[in-house]
Enzyme design. Structure first.
Site, PDB file in Angstrom:
ATOM      1  N   CYS A  33       0.822  -1.131  -0.049  1.00  0.00           N
ATOM      2  CA  CYS A  33       0.018   0.069  -0.030  1.00  0.00           C
ATOM      3  C   CYS A  33       0.830   1.289  -0.074  1.00  0.00           C
ATOM      4  CB  CYS A  33      -0.683  -0.182   1.329  1.00  0.00           C
ATOM      5  SG  CYS A  33      -2.132  -1.312   1.348  1.00  0.00           S
ATOM      6  N   ASP A 438      35.695  13.424  15.736  1.00  0.00           N
ATOM      7  CA  ASP A 438      36.403  14.820  15.912  1.00  0.00           C
ATOM      8  C   ASP A 438      36.490  14.824  17.308  1.00  0.00           C
ATOM      9  OD1 ASP A 438      36.434  17.598  15.397  1.00  0.00           O
ATOM     10  OD2 ASP A 438      34.798  17.943  16.409  1.00  0.00           O
ATOM     11  N   ASP A 626      33.097  19.963  10.068  1.00  0.00           N
ATOM     12  CA  ASP A 626      32.846  18.546   9.924  1.00  0.00           C
ATOM     13  C   ASP A 626      32.007  18.036   8.911  1.00  0.00           C
ATOM     14  OD1 ASP A 626      35.001  17.869  12.092  1.00  0.00           O
ATOM     15  OD2 ASP A 626      33.331  18.139  13.699  1.00  0.00           O
TER      16      ASP A 626
END
Length: 730
Positions: A33, A438, A626
């Protein structure tokens, strides 16, 4: 005349020129569905997103503003056989409870009828082998019909309604063959009974209905538990706030009327409706559902307060930084929605397989009947064999195999403080063999701490803290927090880039750079002993002191690193920070591989290098610098305190000040991936054995119903094992 619905109240902006609408959709039962609805809406020009959430039967649709009337989506869904209306969480929960209650009632009726019919069927089976009279057998068959027909008419309505909706628009779904199997079994049984035959299949039909209802109820219950997490977050959102109209007057106003910069009052027992900073007051606050920290924390002047946190004692005045949809609580809710709507590649595989199911199984049943007729079997036996094929090939196990695991795993991850942001995050995090952290803000807490507090007289710390309240510099905030200062000095001025200064009893006081305070010698002495620290000087007349400020490692960082290494995962640090600071962190955590003073380009190059050597990297970082590395890694995670860019790029976001969610994410993902593969294989092996046996004509409809139901329950029970992964990961 048909009324036109006004959707304007339910629309919200989803970015530049894009509108978003959530619709509740009735009749969604399986992955097939979901795929059907998404494919259909995606074909509408200018639709940029169509995503079905099976957990709460919600469709999220986005489109270019001004190009589409939202009523078109409701019409398109109606054409597909689904009823849709604007999604409202409170109303959805009520309807969900009603659906669960209705399923349970129908299951009770079907189970009761099945038990009674079996009491009649067992004597018939044994009597057929011994000396039961045909009249007695016919009487038992008619009694079975009297019990089963009304019970089936009531209990099987969810399947009949779903199948009729699909057939009405000239389509098929999984409920079509199920309904055909039930109706054929009942009709065949009536014919058999009327013609005094030895066999009837009322017991098979009602057992099939009972097991299917049991599976749907368990599936719905499992999804409701996962959805309860979202409900908990929604319950934290209050609709009003107490706002200061002036210094002495307060007024209760809707949250929508709160603007950044307003001052609101938080009293004991109240939940904050805004994000902001405490201006005055002191209180213990519970922010466990926001940060993951279970212990209450003390909030004083300068402390951050988030929407959803509970004020336990004392009264706080809070300056608003964000309200309504801009709060951290709203951001977490959006991330949770992403997690519940996430779509993995295994789920997409199951969807494709499910789409093929309906035509294949109908063709298999028809060919089976024709094949047996050609082989010389009677029409009666050929039809009975075709019914058994229809029943035994029900794709419930395949349809549930992946969605069930993903739902349970998403709930387990959220319970561990991890919010998924990508559909295939579970699969990718399960494959990682190297975690790269980091340092700043990831292995360390985002806030700074004073490292040499014990070496400075308490009265000096207190005075420096009061002076620091006049600056928003992170180092000054750290000193104010360490001193628990709440009363700023008056007449203090700030010199940008240097520090703050003022007069106390006619004597000058300063806080700032060592050169600004004439404390270079003291500062150099501290830096020679602790080169990774930052220094800030305080001067009161001729008295001078220097504070060493540094970032503190997250409390569980050593344990997390050790546990990752025990899982066979290599751990590494890449940081843009200075070498002494990175080296000290690596030595404290027992990490032998580290790199300092890395630029974003260097970080990407490092990730690419290890990836080319076969490693699959999980990058954990928080800063804007980052973000490229997070995007380049095989999988990525960010703390909730990360920049918005990093959160948007990361595959998952974790809550709180602890790193443990990183280990939990890997452990739960590994377990979930194993369970997805196991479930797929269970479904494949079941069909590989069951279908040929049914086609061969050695399976009655009753045995087919039992086998199909057993496979579905087995898949669901296997999926529930993903919950235990959370306990193992803690």
């Amino acid at each position: 005349m048909q009324a036109t619905m006004d959707f304007s109240h339910y629309l919200r902006s989803a970015g530049s020129g894009v509108l978003h609408l959530d619709l509740a959709v009735e009749g969604i039962n399986c992955a097939g569905c979901m795929a059907r609805i998404e494919r259909s809406l995606a074909k509408i020009p200018d639709v940029t997103l169509a995503r079905v959430n099976l957990t709460d039967h919600r469709l999220a649709v986005e489109w270019k503003a001004g190009s589409i009337d939202p009523a078109m989506f409701v019409d398109r869904l109606a054409a597909l056989g689904y009823k849709a209306y604007p999604f409202e969480r409170a109303g959805a929960e009520t309807q969900e409870a009603e659906r669960a209650s209705a399923l349970l009632r129908r299951l009770g009726v079907a189970a009761f009828a099945a038990m009674n019919v079996m009491m009649l069927s067992v004597p018939v089976w044994s009597g057929n082998l011994s000396d039961m009279l045909p009249e007695q057998r016919d009487f038992f068959h008619w009694l079975s019909a009297l019990i089963v027909l009304p019970a089936a008419a009531y209990s099987a309505q969810p399947f009949f309604a779903s199948a009729w909706s699909a057939l009405r628009v000239r389509s098929v779904n999984m409920d079509v063959p199920i309904s055909i199997g039930i109706v054929l079994a009942l009709a065949m049984s009536l014919v058999e009974t009327a013609f005094h035959a030895e066999h009837a299949y009322f017991d098979a039909a009602i057992m099939l209905i009972a097991f299917l209802l049991a599976g749907r109820y368990l599936d719905q219950n499992m999804r409701r538990r996962t959805r309860a997490f979202a409900g908990n977050l929604a319950a934290l959102k209050a609709e009003t706030a107490t706002k200061f109209i002036n210094d002495d007057e307060i007024r209760t106003v809707p949250v929508a009327a709160i603007e950044p910069g307003d001052i609101v009052l938080l009293r004991p027992g109240e939940r904050s409706t805004v994000d902001g900073t405490v201006v005055s007051g002191r209180s213990e606050i519970d922010q466990s559902l926001i940060t993951g920290e279970t212990l209450p924390v003390t909030a004083t002047a300068g402390s951050a307060v988030f929407a959803g946190t509970l004020v336990r004692s004392g009264t706080l005045r809070v300056r608003v930084s964000a309200a309504s949809e801009g709060t951290l609580l709203s951001e977490i809710s959006r991330l949770l929605d992403n997690a519940l709507q996430a779509r993995s590649r295994y789920l997409r595989l199951a969807e494709r397989a499910s789409r093929l199911y309906a035509p294949v199984v109908h063709a298999a049943a028809l060919l089976t009947m024709l094949g047996w007729l050609v082989a010389g079997a009677t029409l009666h036996d050929s039809i009975v064999t075709a019914i058994a094929v229809l029943i035994i090939t029900c794709p419930c196990a395949l349809g549930l195999a992946i969605p069930a695991v993903q739902t349970v795993a998403s709930g387990a991850l959220f319970g561990s403080g991890v919010l998924l942001n990508a559909g295939d995050a579970i699969e990718r995090m399960a494959e990682v063999d190297r975690v790269i952290f980091d340092k700043t803000g990831t292995l360390t807490l985002p806030e700074l701490d004073v490292a040499n507090l014990a070496n400075i007289p308490a009265d000096v710390v207190a005075l420096a803290g009061r002076l620091a309240l006049s600056s928003r510099h992170p180092v000054a905030v750290a000193i104010a927090r360490a001193a628990s200062a709440t009363a700023p000095l008056s007449g203090v001025e700030e010199e940008p880039g240097q520090g703050v200064h003022g007069l106390l009893d006619g004597v000058e006081i300063r806080l700032g750079r060592p050169s600004y305070c004439g404390a270079d010698r003291l500062a150099n002495a501290i830096l020679s002993r602790d080169p990774e620290a930052s220094v800030v000087a305080f001067r009161h007349g001729e008295v001078c002191h220097v504070f060493a400020v540094r970032q503190r490692l997250r409390g569980d960082a050593p344990e997390v690193v050790a546990r990752l290494q025990r899982l066979g995962i290599a751990v590494e640090i890449i940081s843009g920070d200075r070498e002494p600071a990175v080296r000290a962190a690596a030595e404290a955590l027992g990490i032998s591989e580290w790199r300092a003073e890395m630029t974003p380009v260097d970080k990407i190059a490092r990730i690419t290098d290890v990836a080319q050597r076969g490693s699959k990297v999980l990058m954990v970082g928080d800063g804007l610098n980052d973000a490229p590395a997070l995007a380049a890694a095989h999988a990525s995670m960010s703390p909730i305190t990360a920049t918005h860019m990093s959160q948007a790029v990361a595959d998952a976001v974790f809550l709180g000040d602890r790193l443990t969610p990183v280990v939990s994410a890997v452990a739960i993902s590994r377990r979930a991936l194993r369970l997805m593969r196991e479930n797929l294989w269970l479904a494949v092996v079941y069909n590989a054995f069951a279908v040929p046996i049914a086609v061969a004509g050695v399976v009655t409809p009753l045995i087919a119903a039992a086998a199909m139901s057993g496979s579905s329950l087995l898949v669901m029970l296997n999926a529930l094992r993903a919950r235990s992964a959370r306990k193992e990961a803690v």
